[in-house]
Design a protein around this motif. Structure first.
Motif, short mmCIF file in Angstrom:
data_model
loop_
_atom_site.label_atom_id
_atom_site.label_comp_id
_atom_site.label_asym_id
_atom_site.label_seq_id
_atom_site.Cartn_x
_atom_site.Cartn_y
_atom_site.Cartn_z
N VAL A 241 0.84 -1.20 0.00
CA VAL A 241 0.00 0.00 0.00
C VAL A 241 0.88 1.25 0.00
CG1 VAL A 241 -1.67 1.35 1.35
CG2 VAL A 241 -1.99 -1.11 1.08
N TRP A 242 1.92 1.26 0.83
CA TRP A 242 2.83 2.41 0.88
C TRP A 242 3.42 2.70 -0.49
CZ3 TRP A 242 6.34 1.22 5.73
CH2 TRP A 242 5.68 1.67 6.91
N LEU A 243 3.98 1.64 -1.12
CA LEU A 243 4.64 1.86 -2.41
C LEU A 243 3.67 2.46 -3.41
CD1 LEU A 243 6.90 -1.32 -2.89
CD2 LEU A 243 7.64 1.03 -2.49
N PHE A 244 2.44 1.96 -3.40
CA PHE A 244 1.44 2.49 -4.32
C PHE A 244 1.14 3.96 -3.99
CE2 PHE A 244 -2.81 3.43 -5.84
CZ PHE A 244 -2.70 3.03 -7.16
N GLU A 245 0.97 4.24 -2.72
CA GLU A 245 0.68 5.63 -2.31
C GLU A 245 1.83 6.58 -2.67
OE1 GLU A 245 -0.34 5.20 1.95
OE2 GLU A 245 -2.30 6.03 1.41
N TRP A 246 3.03 6.05 -2.67
CA TRP A 246 4.20 6.87 -2.99
C TRP A 246 4.41 7.00 -4.51
CZ3 TRP A 246 7.74 3.85 0.95
CH2 TRP A 246 7.40 4.27 2.26
N GLY A 247 3.54 6.39 -5.28
CA GLY A 247 3.61 6.56 -6.74
C GLY A 247 4.39 5.49 -7.49
N PHE A 248 4.64 4.37 -6.83
CA PHE A 248 5.34 3.28 -7.49
C PHE A 248 4.35 2.22 -7.95
CE2 PHE A 248 8.50 5.02 -4.45
CZ PHE A 248 9.39 5.51 -5.40
N PRO A 249 4.67 1.39 -8.94
CA PRO A 249 5.94 1.36 -9.67
C PRO A 249 6.08 2.54 -10.63
CG PRO A 249 4.39 -0.19 -10.63
CD PRO A 249 3.74 0.37 -9.40
N ILE A 250 7.30 2.80 -11.06
CA ILE A 250 7.57 3.88 -12.01
C ILE A 250 7.14 3.39 -13.40
CG2 ILE A 250 9.38 5.28 -13.07
CD1 ILE A 250 11.02 4.84 -10.46
N THR A 251 6.30 4.20 -14.05
CA THR A 251 5.82 3.79 -15.37
C THR A 251 6.64 4.45 -16.46
OG1 THR A 251 4.18 5.55 -15.22
CG2 THR A 251 3.44 3.35 -14.63
N GLY A 252 6.42 4.03 -17.69
CA GLY A 252 7.12 4.64 -18.82
C GLY A 252 8.29 3.78 -19.28
N GLN A 253 9.03 4.31 -20.25
CA GLN A 253 10.13 3.55 -20.86
C GLN A 253 11.41 3.74 -20.06
OE1 GLN A 253 10.11 1.63 -23.68
NE2 GLN A 253 7.89 1.85 -23.81
N HIS A 254 12.15 2.65 -19.93
CA HIS A 254 13.42 2.75 -19.20
C HIS A 254 14.47 1.94 -19.94
CE1 HIS A 254 11.10 4.31 -15.84
NE2 HIS A 254 10.26 3.31 -16.05
N VAL A 255 15.67 2.46 -19.95
CA VAL A 255 16.77 1.69 -20.51
C VAL A 255 17.03 0.51 -19.57
CG1 VAL A 255 19.19 1.73 -21.19
CG2 VAL A 255 17.76 3.77 -21.55
N ASN A 256 17.14 0.83 -18.29
CA ASN A 256 17.26 -0.22 -17.28
C ASN A 256 16.01 -0.19 -16.41
OD1 ASN A 256 20.00 -1.02 -17.91
ND2 ASN A 256 20.57 0.98 -17.08
N LYS A 257 15.53 -1.37 -16.07
CA LYS A 257 14.34 -1.44 -15.23
C LYS A 257 14.64 -0.82 -13.86
CE LYS A 257 11.55 -5.18 -13.32
NZ LYS A 257 11.22 -6.59 -13.59
N PRO A 258 13.79 0.09 -13.38
CA PRO A 258 14.02 0.65 -12.04
C PRO A 258 14.03 -0.47 -10.99
CG PRO A 258 12.31 1.87 -13.20
CD PRO A 258 12.60 0.64 -14.02
N ILE A 259 14.96 -0.38 -10.06
CA ILE A 259 15.06 -1.44 -9.04
C ILE A 259 13.79 -1.46 -8.19
CG2 ILE A 259 16.45 -2.35 -7.13
CD1 ILE A 259 18.81 -0.70 -8.38
N VAL A 260 13.21 -0.27 -7.96
CA VAL A 260 12.00 -0.21 -7.15
C VAL A 260 10.86 -0.98 -7.83
CG1 VAL A 260 11.06 1.95 -8.09
CG2 VAL A 260 10.58 1.33 -5.72
N ASN A 261 10.88 -1.04 -9.16
CA ASN A 261 9.86 -1.82 -9.86
C ASN A 261 10.05 -3.32 -9.62
OD1 ASN A 261 9.17 0.68 -10.80
ND2 ASN A 261 9.00 0.09 -12.95
N ALA A 262 11.31 -3.72 -9.55
CA ALA A 262 11.59 -5.13 -9.23
C ALA A 262 11.09 -5.44 -7.82
CB ALA A 262 13.08 -5.41 -9.36
#
Ligand SMILES: [Zn+2]
Length: 229
Positions: free
Chosen positions: A178-199
């Motif tokens: 719930v916290w991660l979602f409230e804080w705006g994660f996962p990060i959306t959009g295109q990435h060269v490297n996958k954000p670690i927070v998304n993992a």
């Protein structure tokens, strides 16, 4: 903030999210009719069961009004107890256990819950739950996209779960999601490297989903084997 406002927020959240986060928000909303007393607290919180003589259960929930992560945590305690009926243990244990009867106070609250929990917990399950929390802590420490404060808050919560995995594993998993979602994660959009927070978000979602499915299974088992309660 009032309980009604918080529950309205949860319902709104439930209507916009999907996947494991939706499963658990729906699940905790479903148990709210069992809560007969809501108490506002400044820190921490708790969920206490009142065992009724007709074999039904009611709950008193203490949480920090306005804090949705905290609310989901405490209601997960209720969902866990409704699923397994094992004195709030966070996983099934269908072994035959020689248990002392519940010693209830005048409101039906169990006074020997710690003892019953100790008898019903399983070292193997405690280890499995702790391993999951430890793995998630590893992802948290590595997630450079989180602020220092966010990292500390998540880590503290995961460690709290590791200290008492029999009581606080599913609860902290749900709270952190719930916290991660409230804080705006996962990060959306295109990435060269996958954000670690998304993992981290994905790993956590998987753990949340597995624990949820286990509780659903527990609920079905209990319904079949304890049809009168
Ligand atoms: Zn808790």
């Amino acid at each position: 903030m009032s309980v009604e406002q918080d529950l309205a927020k949860l319902r709104r959240l439930n209507s916009i999210v999907s996947g494991p986060l939706k499963f658990i928000i729906s699940e905790v909303l479903e148990v709210t009719p069992l809560v007969v007393e809501w108490i506002n607290v400044q820190t921490s919180g708790s969920a206490v069961c009142r065992y009724k003589t007709d074999n039904t259960r009611q709950y008193e929930v203490r949480y920090q009004f306005g804090n949705i992560g905290n609310l989901v945590h405490e209601l997960t305690h209720v969902a866990v107890n409704e699923s397994y009926r094992l004195d709030f243990i966070n996983y099934p244990n269908w072994a035959t256990i020689d248990l002392p009867n519940r010693d209830l106070d005048i409101l039906g609250r169990c006074k020997n819950e710690d003892l019953r929990q100790t008898k019903q917990m399983s070292q193997a399950m405690n280890s499995a739950k702790s391993d999951t929390l430890m793995r998630l802590k590893g992802w948290t420490d590595a997630a450079s996209e989180l602020s220092a404060i966010q990292k500390t808050e998540i880590s503290n919560k995961l460690v709290y779960g590791m200290i008492n995995p029999h009581k606080e594993s599913d609860t902290v998993l749900n709270q952190v999601l719930v916290w991660l979602f409230e804080w705006g994660f996962p990060i959306t959009g295109q990435h060269v490297n996958k954000p670690i927070v998304n993992a981290l978000y994905e790993e956590l979602s998987t753990a949340v989903k597995l624990a949820y499915l286990e509780r659903e299974k527990g609920k079905r088992y209990v319904r079949m084997n304890m049809p009168t309660v």
